[in-house]
Design a protein around this motif. Structure first.
Motif, PDB file in Angstrom:
ATOM      1  N   TYR A  68      48.590  42.154  15.503  1.00  0.00           N
ATOM      2  CA  TYR A  68      49.475  41.508  14.996  1.00  0.00           C
ATOM      3  C   TYR A  68      49.127  40.820  13.632  1.00  0.00           C
ATOM      4  O   TYR A  68      49.915  40.799  12.708  1.00  0.00           O
ATOM      5  N   ILE A  69      47.868  40.460  13.858  1.00  0.00           N
ATOM      6  CA  ILE A  69      47.306  39.698  12.368  1.00  0.00           C
ATOM      7  C   ILE A  69      47.307  40.715  11.337  1.00  0.00           C
ATOM      8  O   ILE A  69      47.544  40.528  10.227  1.00  0.00           O
ATOM      9  N   LYS A  70      46.834  41.926  11.669  1.00  0.00           N
ATOM     10  CA  LYS A  70      46.948  42.997  10.184  1.00  0.00           C
ATOM     11  C   LYS A  70      48.424  43.309   9.839  1.00  0.00           C
ATOM     12  O   LYS A  70      48.672  43.758   8.645  1.00  0.00           O
ATOM     13  N   SER A  71      49.591  42.822  10.450  1.00  0.00           N
ATOM     14  CA  SER A  71      50.932  43.042  10.018  1.00  0.00           C
ATOM     15  C   SER A  71      51.321  41.802   9.482  1.00  0.00           C
ATOM     16  O   SER A  71      52.143  41.838   8.654  1.00  0.00           O
ATOM     17  N   GLY A  72      50.635  40.632   9.605  1.00  0.00           N
ATOM     18  CA  GLY A  72      50.937  39.544   8.992  1.00  0.00           C
ATOM     19  C   GLY A  72      51.471  38.329   9.675  1.00  0.00           C
ATOM     20  O   GLY A  72      51.990  38.516  10.842  1.00  0.00           O
TER      21      GLY A  72
END
Length: 342
Positions: A68-72
């Motif tokens: 999720y973090i990588k998506s923003g």
């Protein structure tokens, strides 16, 4: 006065709260312009993640969290996610320390010294004068006043262009920053205060209230996964990582490594700032926040990855600045930051 009005009229605030000129050039890369499609996140999805973290389903949630973090991460939820990931509430519950009680004690101590404000240069000058008059006082009081003075001095240099800490409007923010750091000195007397802490505290205050910022900061400083030992007087952990980085630089970026060695520039000179300030000197703020998001999940291992990224960027362009750097040693730390256009 007319000139001042014109200058103020040219100042705007970007989406992160930083003061920027309305006539900034097109190559100002303080932030990237992502589209909503690129961000690929929704508040509903993150609410589910937050509820999952609260419920204790940590393993699966954290694996999903990393993706999720990588998506923003939505700005409105960043503070809550950070708090949950570092388990700051658990640290607060397991501690007998009261942030508000200690803040009251610090306030009373400064009030006895005739200080009612904690956010301007006048306070810094008054504190210096008081410290000089207290030479015959108890060593503990003298040490406390000295630390308060150092904190006040550093606050003035921490995010001076962020609306939360700048000018008259930023007095409340600077006051919160002062108390956050002053109270931590009492919380962990073996570490006390160290330069660099103010940048970490400042970023936390941009996303959390004062007390929650304190417990997240304490979690980062007290846990081995994060920054435990980095702010010790000896800086032993940073020295160790600087040596490791030097060897990696020699192995993976030999040209850059030789170039820096020829300049007599040891990694400790620039790695220290990266570690103690958690890369807040990078020119693109959304990059800084992404690094912080990943750091909260993965811990200090992010340091090595970021160092590798910066080294890769600099390999292709640092040599062109050889003459400039050699003639101006003071430019070393700045020159080692990635270009905004990179």
């Amino acid at each position: 006065l007319l000139l001042l009005i014109r200058i103020l009229a040219m100042i705007e605030v970007d989406k992160y709260g930083f003061l920027v000129s309305s006539c900034s050039s097109d190559d100002d890369h303080r932030q990237h312009n992502y589209t909503e499609e690129q961000l690929e996140h929704s508040e509903a999805k993150w609410e589910k993640m937050i509820n999952s973290l609260k419920s204790g389903r940590s393993l699966g949630s954290r694996q999903k969290l990393a993706s999720y973090i990588k998506s923003g991460l939505p700005v409105s939820m960043r503070g809550r996610v950070w708090s949950l990931v570092v388990e700051s509430e658990k640290m607060k519950e397991n501690s007998r320390f009261s942030y508000n009680d200690e803040k009251t004690r610090v306030t009373q101590l400064l009030s006895q010294c005739g200080l009612q404000s904690y956010a301007d240069d006048d306070t810094l000058h008054k504190l210096s004068d008081i410290e000089g008059l207290c030479e015959e006082g108890t060593p503990k009081l003298i040490k406390q006043l000295s630390i308060f003075r150092q904190i006040l001095f550093d606050i003035g240099r921490s995010f001076p262009t962020h609306s939360q800490f700048a000018g008259n409007e930023g007095r409340a923010g600077r006051s919160s920053l002062f108390f956050l750091l002053s109270v931590y000195v009492s919380y962990n007397q073996s570490v006390g205060y160290c330069q660099g802490m103010s940048y970490i505290a400042g970023v936390l205050l941009m996303h959390l209230d004062e007390e929650n910022s304190f417990w997240v900061m304490a979690s980062l400083f007290e846990r081995k996964k994060y920054l435990l030992g980095y702010f010790s007087p000896s800086l032993s952990r940073i020295q160790y990582h600087a040596q490791v980085f030097h060897r990696l630089l020699e192995d993976r970026h030999s040209t850059l490594s030789r170039h820096l060695d020829d300049l007599g520039l040891h990694p400790l000179v620039y790695v220290t700032q990266w570690f103690l300030c958690l890369f807040t000197s990078l020119p693109s703020w959304d990059t800084v926040l992404t690094v912080w998001d990943i750091f909260m999940v993965e811990g200090r291992h992010v340091h090595a990855r970021m160092e590798g990224v910066v080294a890769s960027i600099r390999t292709g362009c640092l040599a062109r600045y050889n003459m400039c750097i050699s003639s101006s040693p003071g430019s070393h730390p700045v020159a080692l930051r990635p270009f905004a256009s990179s």
